[in-house]
Design a protein around this motif. Structure first.
Motif, PDB file in Angstrom:
ATOM      1  N   ARG A   8     -59.875  32.534  72.820  1.00 12.05           N
ATOM      2  CA  ARG A   8     -59.616  33.881  73.306  1.00 12.05           C
ATOM      3  C   ARG A   8     -58.130  34.098  73.524  1.00 12.05           C
ATOM      4  O   ARG A   8     -57.399  33.171  73.850  1.00 12.05           O
ATOM      5  N   ASP A   9     -57.709  35.339  73.395  1.00  8.43           N
ATOM      6  CA  ASP A   9     -56.318  35.710  73.606  1.00  8.43           C
ATOM      7  C   ASP A   9     -56.152  36.218  75.048  1.00  8.43           C
ATOM      8  O   ASP A   9     -55.986  37.407  75.283  1.00  8.43           O
ATOM      9  N   GLU A  10     -56.267  35.310  76.009  1.00  7.02           N
ATOM     10  CA  GLU A  10     -56.149  35.671  77.421  1.00  7.02           C
ATOM     11  C   GLU A  10     -54.941  34.987  78.024  1.00  7.02           C
ATOM     12  O   GLU A  10     -54.555  33.893  77.619  1.00  7.02           O
ATOM     13  N   GLU A  12     -53.449  32.787  80.624  1.00  6.68           N
ATOM     14  CA  GLU A  12     -53.953  31.737  81.504  1.00  6.68           C
ATOM     15  C   GLU A  12     -53.468  31.946  82.929  1.00  6.68           C
ATOM     16  O   GLU A  12     -52.381  32.471  83.157  1.00  6.68           O
ATOM     17  N   SER A  13     -54.233  31.493  83.875  1.00  3.08           N
ATOM     18  CA  SER A  13     -53.843  31.567  85.278  1.00  3.08           C
ATOM     19  C   SER A  13     -52.680  30.613  85.539  1.00  3.08           C
ATOM     20  O   SER A  13     -52.655  29.498  85.029  1.00  3.08           O
ATOM     21  N   TRP A  41     -57.116  38.513  89.845  1.00  7.40           N
ATOM     22  CA  TRP A  41     -56.718  37.945  88.552  1.00  7.40           C
ATOM     23  C   TRP A  41     -57.810  38.047  87.487  1.00  7.40           C
ATOM     24  O   TRP A  41     -57.553  38.470  86.360  1.00  7.40           O
ATOM     25  N   SER A  42     -59.020  37.664  87.800  1.00  6.91           N
ATOM     26  CA  SER A  42     -60.091  37.634  86.790  1.00  6.91           C
ATOM     27  C   SER A  42     -60.486  39.030  86.315  1.00  6.91           C
ATOM     28  O   SER A  42     -61.063  39.177  85.243  1.00  6.91           O
ATOM     29  N   SER A  45     -56.274  43.348  83.556  1.00 10.19           N
ATOM     30  CA  SER A  45     -56.093  43.468  82.110  1.00 10.19           C
ATOM     31  C   SER A  45     -55.043  42.450  81.657  1.00 10.19           C
ATOM     32  O   SER A  45     -54.283  41.905  82.467  1.00 10.19           O
ATOM     33  N   THR A  46     -55.004  42.228  80.371  1.00  8.47           N
ATOM     34  CA  THR A  46     -54.006  41.318  79.801  1.00  8.47           C
ATOM     35  C   THR A  46     -52.595  41.795  80.139  1.00  8.47           C
ATOM     36  O   THR A  46     -51.725  40.994  80.470  1.00  8.47           O
ATOM     37  N   ARG A  49     -51.716  40.944  83.773  1.00  4.37           N
ATOM     38  CA  ARG A  49     -51.459  39.511  83.905  1.00  4.37           C
ATOM     39  C   ARG A  49     -50.090  39.136  83.338  1.00  4.37           C
ATOM     40  O   ARG A  49     -49.356  38.369  83.942  1.00  4.37           O
ATOM     41  N   ARG A  50     -49.767  39.684  82.178  1.00  2.00           N
ATOM     42  CA  ARG A  50     -48.464  39.390  81.569  1.00  2.00           C
ATOM     43  C   ARG A  50     -47.320  39.879  82.450  1.00  2.00           C
ATOM     44  O   ARG A  50     -46.296  39.204  82.568  1.00  2.00           O
TER      45      ARG A  50
END
Length: 78
Positions: A8-10, A12-13, A41-42, A45-46, A49-50
């Motif tokens: 997946r393109d997520e 990471e924490s 966090w979970s 959106s991407t 997070r970025r």
């Protein structure tokens, strides 16, 4: 394809399993996120997070600020 689940393109924490909140900065001393950021966090959106990952290096300075050392103790009478 079963391998797609692991590719997946997520984002990471940043968690490093050192979960201690700094009493003044109010951020985790391990990952540098706020409690709200850690909690959400979970569900972020991407892009969210970025943005947080980009901001984290600048937060390290919040934990390195001096508290005054000897001069502060003398000023307090300690």
């Amino acid at each position: 394809m079963a391998d797609d689940v692991w590719n997946r393109d997520e984002v990471e924490s940043p968690c490093v399993r050192v979960c201690v909140v700094h009493p003044e900065a109010r951020i985790c001393t391990g990952c540098l996120r706020s409690i709200d950021e850690i909690t959400r966090w979970s569900k972020m959106s991407t892009e969210e997070r970025r943005a947080i990952m980009t901001a984290l290096p600048d937060r390290a300075d919040l934990l390195r600020k001096r508290r005054g050392g000897r001069a502060a103790r003398l000023a307090r009478g300690g």
